[in-house]
Design a protein around this motif. Structure first.
Motif, short mmCIF file in Angstrom:
data_model
loop_
_atom_site.label_atom_id
_atom_site.label_comp_id
_atom_site.label_asym_id
_atom_site.label_seq_id
_atom_site.Cartn_x
_atom_site.Cartn_y
_atom_site.Cartn_z
N ALA A 256 63.67 60.68 -15.16
CA ALA A 256 62.85 60.03 -14.15
C ALA A 256 62.12 61.04 -13.26
CB ALA A 256 63.71 59.11 -13.28
N ARG A 257 62.57 62.30 -13.29
CA ARG A 257 61.93 63.33 -12.48
C ARG A 257 61.01 64.22 -13.31
NH1 ARG A 257 65.49 66.85 -10.92
NH2 ARG A 257 64.25 67.64 -9.18
N SER A 258 60.80 63.89 -14.57
CA SER A 258 59.88 64.66 -15.40
C SER A 258 58.45 64.49 -14.90
CB SER A 258 59.96 64.21 -16.86
OG SER A 258 61.24 64.49 -17.41
N SER A 259 57.64 65.50 -15.16
CA SER A 259 56.26 65.51 -14.67
C SER A 259 55.29 65.46 -15.84
CB SER A 259 56.02 66.78 -13.84
OG SER A 259 54.66 66.94 -13.54
N SER A 260 54.32 64.54 -15.78
CA SER A 260 53.31 64.39 -16.83
C SER A 260 51.93 64.34 -16.17
CB SER A 260 53.55 63.10 -17.63
OG SER A 260 54.85 63.08 -18.18
N VAL A 261 51.11 65.34 -16.46
CA VAL A 261 49.84 65.50 -15.75
C VAL A 261 48.70 65.70 -16.74
CG1 VAL A 261 48.56 66.85 -14.04
CG2 VAL A 261 51.03 66.52 -13.78
N LEU A 262 47.66 64.89 -16.61
CA LEU A 262 46.42 65.08 -17.34
C LEU A 262 45.44 65.80 -16.42
CD1 LEU A 262 44.25 64.56 -19.56
CD2 LEU A 262 43.86 62.34 -18.45
N ILE A 263 44.80 66.84 -16.94
CA ILE A 263 43.79 67.58 -16.19
C ILE A 263 42.51 67.53 -17.02
CG2 ILE A 263 43.17 69.79 -15.16
CD1 ILE A 263 46.28 70.37 -15.24
N THR A 264 41.48 66.90 -16.49
CA THR A 264 40.31 66.62 -17.31
C THR A 264 39.02 66.73 -16.50
OG1 THR A 264 39.25 64.98 -18.76
CG2 THR A 264 40.50 64.14 -16.88
N THR A 265 37.93 66.93 -17.21
CA THR A 265 36.60 66.91 -16.60
C THR A 265 35.95 65.54 -16.71
OG1 THR A 265 35.74 67.73 -18.71
CG2 THR A 265 36.18 69.37 -16.99
N SER A 266 36.67 64.57 -17.30
CA SER A 266 36.08 63.25 -17.56
C SER A 266 36.83 62.16 -16.81
CB SER A 266 36.13 62.96 -19.07
OG SER A 266 35.78 61.62 -19.32
N ALA A 267 36.15 61.55 -15.84
CA ALA A 267 36.74 60.42 -15.11
C ALA A 267 36.95 59.23 -16.03
CB ALA A 267 35.85 60.03 -13.93
N VAL A 268 36.07 59.07 -17.01
CA VAL A 268 36.19 57.97 -17.97
C VAL A 268 37.46 58.15 -18.79
CG1 VAL A 268 35.16 56.90 -20.01
CG2 VAL A 268 33.72 57.58 -18.09
N LEU A 269 37.74 59.38 -19.24
CA LEU A 269 38.96 59.64 -20.00
C LEU A 269 40.20 59.40 -19.14
CD1 LEU A 269 40.27 60.72 -22.64
CD2 LEU A 269 40.20 63.00 -21.59
N ALA A 270 40.17 59.83 -17.90
CA ALA A 270 41.32 59.64 -17.01
C ALA A 270 41.68 58.16 -16.88
CB ALA A 270 41.02 60.24 -15.63
N GLU A 271 40.66 57.32 -16.72
CA GLU A 271 40.91 55.89 -16.60
C GLU A 271 41.44 55.31 -17.90
OE1 GLU A 271 41.59 52.63 -14.67
OE2 GLU A 271 40.58 54.30 -13.64
N ALA A 272 40.89 55.75 -19.02
CA ALA A 272 41.34 55.25 -20.33
C ALA A 272 42.78 55.66 -20.60
CB ALA A 272 40.42 55.78 -21.43
N VAL A 273 43.14 56.89 -20.23
CA VAL A 273 44.52 57.36 -20.42
C VAL A 273 45.46 56.56 -19.53
CG1 VAL A 273 46.08 59.30 -20.05
CG2 VAL A 273 43.89 59.67 -21.19
N ASN A 274 45.07 56.30 -18.31
CA ASN A 274 45.90 55.52 -17.40
C ASN A 274 46.20 54.15 -18.00
OD1 ASN A 274 47.27 54.97 -14.97
ND2 ASN A 274 45.47 53.94 -14.13
N ASN A 275 45.19 53.51 -18.56
CA ASN A 275 45.39 52.20 -19.19
C ASN A 275 46.28 52.31 -20.43
OD1 ASN A 275 43.71 51.03 -17.27
ND2 ASN A 275 41.87 51.22 -18.54
N ALA A 276 46.09 53.36 -21.21
CA ALA A 276 46.88 53.53 -22.42
C ALA A 276 48.34 53.81 -22.10
CB ALA A 276 46.30 54.66 -23.27
#
Length: 424
Positions: A256-276
């Protein structure tokens, strides 16, 4: 999963868990008890913490046989192949002793010597980890450590998970002990009637294991103080959102304390990953753990440029880094701080966890800024070798004596000057 810009990015570098005062006090007490009472204390703490009464700490040959009989042949074949891959990778790390001679007859060098004994801790609890057996034992074997022992907590049935024992047998490890937590670390550090003392302890564990390793360090060596698992994914618009989500969750399900971070230049990708991520969480067997991890430590960071994204990666210094860009090799040279780097869409993080060959015992909590994955060098020590010739000492004796006197160490100066009497 929170979506933020780099300018709003909170600090993602977590300090190593120091535990609570109560936890630190409990660990010190456990270590003291194991040092003074040996096996008796290990049995008592196993009853208290693992809720199982053992007749023997050591796994016997019948238990190894039963473990083999309980798993299918294909599983054994997969483990055997994975072990071969891991061994092949680590064999390339092996250093050799070296010696250099000069024209005046002086010999200088470095002697590589394997540690005498290593202790491997394999965690239990919510999952069993044959991969931890491989990643800790194989580099020690390649280094030439003669005596390798393993401690792992017993299950409710008083047995060690079959996969762990099969992995140990594949590697030829027969000394496996049913001991977990701080009591296992204390036993490996100081020895009991049954469990031998070792020179180095490696392997991950819970906060009590981490605190115990910290406490015994100095009496024995340790690999690192490992924190919760981390993954960062550096991605551009070319990456697949569903694959990124799956890879983020591969670490979120650890803890529960693990960290998962996406670092991207694309706001569209960030939103799609969040939904996925949300979609994939719904049917994940360890959903509760992963969902809490994503809620507390999951994040998508949208950066204005790829250089800003790379700078963010280096600031975080993640344990695992995936580079999912149109040209991942172009970014590789810019990465300064990461425990393991996975390039391209076919290098999903679990490839490294289990099968490819590199070690999955990696620096966490930002310590990739200054430390490395577990490797063969962790199981050897290096001795300097100095064989000065008479000619060299004649040439340099006055310089050495002068240097010593500059530091106020007259006996040092006289020690080298004493050799002048040979030349009278």
């Amino acid at each position: 999963m929170k979506i933020v810009t780099r300018s709003d990015l909170p600090s993602l570098r977590r300090s190593v868990d120091q535990g609570t005062e109560e936890q630190r006090r409990a660990v010190k007490e456990i270590i003291t008890e194991v040092k003074s009472r040996g096996d008796e204390a290990v049995f008592a703490y196993t009853r208290q913490f693992d809720e199982v009464s053992l007749e023997s700490l050591k796994v016997n040959p019948d238990e190894f046989d039963q473990a083999y009989e309980s798993v299918d042949g294909e599983f054994v074949e997969i483990l055997t192949e994975a072990a071969a891959n891991i061994r092949s990778f680590h064999e390339k790390q092996l250093s050799q002793s070296w010696f250099d001679t000069s024209s005046d007859g002086t010999l200088l060098g470095q002697k590589i010597t394997a540690l005498d004994a290593a202790g491997v801790y394999v965690p239990g609890g919510t999952a069993a980890y044959p991969s931890s057996v491989f990643m800790n034992v194989i580099p020690a074997q390649v280094a030439g450590v003669d005596h390798i022992v393993m401690c792992t907590p017993p299950g409710e049935d008083g047995k060690v998970p079959a996969g762990v024992l099969v992995a140990a047998r594949i590697l030829g490890i027969t000394e496996v002990y049913k001991a977990g937590g701080a009591q296992a670390i204390a036993a490996l550090a100081y020895g009991t009637e049954t469990i031998p003392a070792v020179d180095k302890i490696t392997g991950p564990g819970n906060v009590f294991v981490a605190l115990a390793k910290r406490e015994v360090f100095g009496d024995v060596d340790i690999d690192m103080i490992a924190g919760p698992s981390e993954i960062a994914i550096l991605a551009d618009e070319s990456a697949a959102s569903t694959e990124i989500a799956a890879d983020l969750l591969s670490q979120a399900e650890h803890d529960a304390r693990s960290s998962s971070v996406l670092i991207t230049t694309s706001a569209v990708l960030a939103e799609a990953v969040n939904n996925a991520v949300e979609e994939q969480l719904n049917d994940l067997p360890r959903e509760d753990i992963a969902r809490q991890s994503v809620k507390d430590y999951g994040m998508a960071v949208v950066c204005p440029t790829m250089q800003d994204a790379v700078d963010t990666v280096n600031e975080i210094a993640p344990e695992h880094l995936e580079i999912l860009t149109s040209d991942p090799y172009q970014q590789l040279g810019k990465i300064k701080h990461a425990g393991a780097i996975f390039l391209g869409p076919y290098s999903s993080e679990p490839v490294g966890d289990y099968f490819a060959g590199p070690n999955h015992v990696l620096p966490t909590n930002g310590t990739a800024r200054f430390s490395s994955p577990l490797n063969v060098d962790d199981f050897v020590k290096k001795s300097s070798v100095i064989a000065y010739s008479e000619e060299a000492l004649k040439k340099n004796v006055d310089k050495i004596a002068r240097f010593a006197r500059l530091e106020g160490l007259e006996a040092h100066a006289r020690a080298v000057e004493k050799r002048k009497e040979r030349w009278k």
